[in-house]
Design an enzyme around this catalytic site. Structure first.
Site, mmCIF file in Angstrom:
data_model
loop_
_atom_site.group_PDB
_atom_site.id
_atom_site.type_symbol
_atom_site.label_atom_id
_atom_site.label_comp_id
_atom_site.label_asym_id
_atom_site.label_seq_id
_atom_site.Cartn_x
_atom_site.Cartn_y
_atom_site.Cartn_z
ATOM 1 N N CYS A 290 0.852 -1.199 0.000
ATOM 2 C CA CYS A 290 0.000 0.000 0.000
ATOM 3 C C CYS A 290 0.884 1.244 0.000
ATOM 4 C CB CYS A 290 -0.942 -0.078 1.205
ATOM 5 S SG CYS A 290 -2.055 1.306 1.455
ATOM 6 N N ASP B 29 -8.422 -2.958 -8.195
ATOM 7 C CA ASP B 29 -8.007 -1.910 -7.258
ATOM 8 C C ASP B 29 -8.520 -0.569 -7.772
ATOM 9 O OD1 ASP B 29 -6.670 -0.011 -5.692
ATOM 10 O OD2 ASP B 29 -4.853 -1.239 -5.551
ATOM 11 N N HIS C 97 -7.522 -3.767 -3.922
ATOM 12 C CA HIS C 97 -6.387 -3.245 -3.167
ATOM 13 C C HIS C 97 -6.241 -4.055 -1.878
ATOM 14 C CE1 HIS C 97 -3.443 -0.117 -2.270
ATOM 15 N NE2 HIS C 97 -3.909 -0.100 -1.019
#
Length: 291
Positions: A170, A227, A259
């Protein structure tokens, strides 16, 4: 010196004029508040049997920051992997990733890279984390702290930093790309769903897509096709720029993965791409000398 490193040195010089106090002096216990409740049915817990694992202190240019370090209890020196936190800081999931790597024979270390800006572990939502902490973390500070983590590992006598890798998730996935453009001693990098393009700020002056020509190590990018925060078009843009610059970059896009598909404690977890990505990480490190 690359333009990126020149920018970072300039920012580092500015930061030196107004040094920040380290406000996070110890790591969070458990999981960050913003990710509660934890999906206990899927959360993976790696024990510390056969490991030396726990919180350590890393000396930086302006004090000490906390970090989590895990390595095999005997033997060494071990190949070294920097683990870069999610947006939620060094909480239990990142510690567990360090232990997983240690079980594979690595010296894994995850420095708390928000230590001067604030404690995200107690913040209840992502918007507050971004507004009050993440937006205030300079890229130059992060690069320097990762360098300090490498120096800490080397000084321990248990880490072979000539076999240096990095992985991150991330927020940390973006940082992986930046560090691959920063450290010529890096052997290999694995970025999990790290943002590649977007708005820049004085504290975050470059995106990964701007840095393809400056990459100093092979990078494996692991991304989710579903995502919503990272358009596939930016992945294609990064792939094109890496190819044009003659850089060794490989991208895997899992079509239906969202994600944070590796985050086994969250609803976003997807077992098949998470396990495949972990297998690819190990192979990438072996292929490029981090083993």
């Amino acid at each position: 010196m690359s333009a990126f490193d020149a920018d970072l040195r300039s920012l580092a010089g500015q930061a030196a004029l107004s040094r920040r106090t380290v406000v996070v002096t110890s790591l969070a216990t458990g999981f960050a508040m913003a990710v509660q409740p934890i999906a206990a049915q899927t959360a993976i817990t790696t024990d510390a049997n056969g490991l030396e694992a726990g919180e350590v202190r890393i000396a930086t240019q302006d004090g000490e920051i906390p970090a989590y370090r895990a390595m095999p209890a005997t033997g060494g020196p071990f190949p070294t992997v920097l683990v870069v936190q999610e947006i939620f800081g060094v909480h239990e999931h990142i510690k567990d990733v360090c232990r997983r790597l240690a079980k594979l024979g690595y010296f894994a270390v995850a420095p708390e890279l928000y230590a001067r800006q604030g404690n995200v572990a107690t913040m209840p939502d992502v918007q507050q984390i971004v507004r009050e902490v993440v937006s205030k973390v300079p890229d130059a500070q992060v690069m320097a702290d990762l360098d300090a983590a490498v120096a800490f590992a080397k000084a321990s006598g248990k880490a072979d930093t000539a076999r240096l890798g990095i992985t991150g998730f991330c927020w940390g996935g973006r940082i992986v790309w930046l560090y691959a453009a920063h450290n010529p001693g890096l052997r290999a990098a694995v970025a999990w769903y790290g943002r590649l393009a977007g708005e820049t700020t004085p504290l975050m002056p470059k995106n990964p897509v701007d840095l393809a020509p400056a990459l100093k190590a092979p990078v494996l990018g692991l991304y989710g096709g579903a995502d919503q925060g990272i358009p596939v078009s930016t992945i294609e843009q990064m792939k094109t720029r890496c190819q044009a610059a003659g850089k060794t970059c490989e991208f895997v896009v899992y079509p239906d993965a969202p994600h944070a598909f590796h985050a086994d404690y969250r609803p976003s977890y997807r077992s098949e791409p998470a396990h495949d990505g972990w297998r690819r990480l190990q192979a990438w490190f072996r292929q490029h000398g981090v083993a």
